[in-house]
Design a protein around this motif. Structure first.
Motif, mmCIF file in Angstrom:
data_model
loop_
_atom_site.group_PDB
_atom_site.id
_atom_site.type_symbol
_atom_site.label_atom_id
_atom_site.label_comp_id
_atom_site.label_asym_id
_atom_site.label_seq_id
_atom_site.Cartn_x
_atom_site.Cartn_y
_atom_site.Cartn_z
ATOM 1 N N VAL A 177 0.672 -1.335 0.010
ATOM 2 C CA VAL A 177 0.099 0.011 0.216
ATOM 3 C C VAL A 177 1.060 1.406 -0.027
ATOM 4 O O VAL A 177 1.922 1.158 0.892
ATOM 5 N N GLY A 178 0.390 2.220 -0.793
ATOM 6 C CA GLY A 178 1.629 3.506 -0.750
ATOM 7 C C GLY A 178 1.004 4.057 0.466
ATOM 8 O O GLY A 178 2.284 4.667 0.767
ATOM 9 N N HIS A 179 -0.071 4.356 1.064
ATOM 10 C CA HIS A 179 -0.155 5.415 2.209
ATOM 11 C C HIS A 179 -1.353 5.251 2.412
ATOM 12 O O HIS A 179 -2.132 4.221 2.690
ATOM 13 N N ILE A 190 -4.456 4.703 0.660
ATOM 14 C CA ILE A 190 -4.185 5.267 -1.117
ATOM 15 C C ILE A 190 -3.187 4.441 -1.744
ATOM 16 O O ILE A 190 -1.937 4.116 -1.363
ATOM 17 N N ASP A 191 -3.284 4.233 -2.947
ATOM 18 C CA ASP A 191 -2.859 4.626 -3.218
ATOM 19 C C ASP A 191 -2.323 5.210 -4.964
ATOM 20 O O ASP A 191 -3.467 6.324 -5.053
ATOM 21 N N LEU A 239 -7.593 5.135 -5.185
ATOM 22 C CA LEU A 239 -6.736 5.165 -5.875
ATOM 23 C C LEU A 239 -6.932 7.215 -6.770
ATOM 24 O O LEU A 239 -7.947 7.208 -7.174
ATOM 25 N N VAL A 240 -5.299 7.765 -6.948
ATOM 26 C CA VAL A 240 -5.544 9.351 -6.787
ATOM 27 C C VAL A 240 -4.858 9.162 -7.988
ATOM 28 O O VAL A 240 -3.973 8.511 -8.030
ATOM 29 N N HIS A 268 -12.046 3.704 -4.176
ATOM 30 C CA HIS A 268 -12.588 5.262 -4.887
ATOM 31 C C HIS A 268 -11.508 6.023 -5.750
ATOM 32 O O HIS A 268 -10.636 5.537 -5.395
ATOM 33 N N VAL A 269 -12.572 6.191 -7.157
ATOM 34 C CA VAL A 269 -11.052 6.933 -8.246
ATOM 35 C C VAL A 269 -11.266 7.931 -7.656
ATOM 36 O O VAL A 269 -11.576 9.328 -8.373
#
Length: 306
Positions: A177-179, A190-191, A239-240, A268-269
């Motif tokens: 996982v990124g964050h 969050i990725d 996912l941002v 959510h994107v």
């Protein structure tokens, strides 16, 4: 709730006079048994999470009790004595100074030293190794993670003292996982991706760019793993997509009207601009958003140390 004649107290299996500790203990038991991976269902788990969010906040609980026809305030709902500072409203509670649970004044051996728990940012984006660099999209993910970390540090954390950002987590089994952003009993996972220009669409399962598949969204599996590891928390994932640096609201992401964005472990994107609004809202609306759950933070930090 799943049934209109079932109270939030009944969902957790406590009486209307239950103490805050009794409600917390009941929630932890109910969350474990209600989780879909433990024989429960997404509907039941959602009911348990909503019940805890309502009953763990004294102000929300007092308003809810009124709807049940409770005329004489229960001990948990008695107004503060004259001269005591009024409790902050749910809208601005997240902006209050951070509190720690359990308190460092209890004399109990803490899961983390205060000097560590008091830091808002932990870990760094994971730079891909030699083999990882050969995978498609690895560079876009790494660049996106660095951009997300800068965004959260600069625009989310300064106004949210109890929020804790942990970067570069690995939970084993290939789940990275990124964050993760922790506040109270909620975790935002969050990725990130650096995204080429153009319109995107997200239907809850597949990400498309100009109508074509835009790659595998691994965070769908990651968020379920994190929810399983942290049953006491409500976990939501984002996912941002980072587009033009001069416009945080690009790229545009379209959702079908039928997509339930409040579903259990939903993903959510978002673009950079909407990410801040959505993550802040998710964390601030949870129970005790001004609280740092020290044991949960300690477990997240162990995942970042691998």
């Amino acid at each position: 709730m799943a049934s209109q004649d079932r109270t939030y107290y009944a969902v957790l299996g406590v009486s209307r006079g239950a103490t805050a500790k009794e409600i917390k203990d009941a929630y932890r038991r109910a969350a474990r048994s209600a989780h879909p991976d433990h024989g429960g269902s997404s509907e039941l788990f959602h009911d348990v999470a909503v019940a805890y969010e309502m009953l763990s906040d004294p102000e929300r609980r007092r308003r809810y009790d009124r709807t049940l026809g409770v005329e004489d305030p229960l001990p948990h709902a008695r107004p503060a004595p004259s001269g005591r500072r009024p409790r902050p409203t749910p809208v601005d509670t997240f902006a209050q100074p951070a509190r720690y649970e359990p308190s460092y004044s209890t004399g109990v051996e803490p899961a983390l030293p205060l000097v560590i728990a008091g830091i808002q940012v932990h870990g760094t984006a994971r730079q891909p190794g030699t083999l990882a660099r050969l995978r498609r999209g690895s560079g876009a993910r790494y660049d996106g993670e660095r951009a997300t970390a800068r965004l959260l540090e600069a625009q989310l954390l300064p106004g949210f003292p109890a929020a804790r950002l942990v970067n570069g987590l690995s939970f084993g089994g290939g789940v990275d996982v990124g964050h993760a952003v922790l506040a109270g009993y909620r975790i935002a996972v969050i990725d990130s991706l650096q995204a080429p220009p153009g319109n995107y669409s997200w239907d809850g399962h597949h990400l498309r760019h100009r109508g074509r598949p835009a790659g595998d969204v691994r965070i769908r599996n990651s968020v379920r793993r994190v929810q399983d590891l942290f049953p006491e928390c409500n976990v939501r994932a984002w996912l941002v997509l980072h587009g033009r640096p001069d416009n945080p609201f690009e790229p545009i992401i379209d959702y079908p009207p039928s997509l339930d964005r409040s579903a259990l472990v939903s993903v959510h994107v978002a673009n950079a601009g909407s990410l801040l609004r959505e993550v802040r809202g998710f964390l601030a609306e949870g129970p005790q958003p001004d609280t740092v759950q020290v044991p949960v933070l300690a477990r997240l930090l162990r995942a970042a140390a691998h």
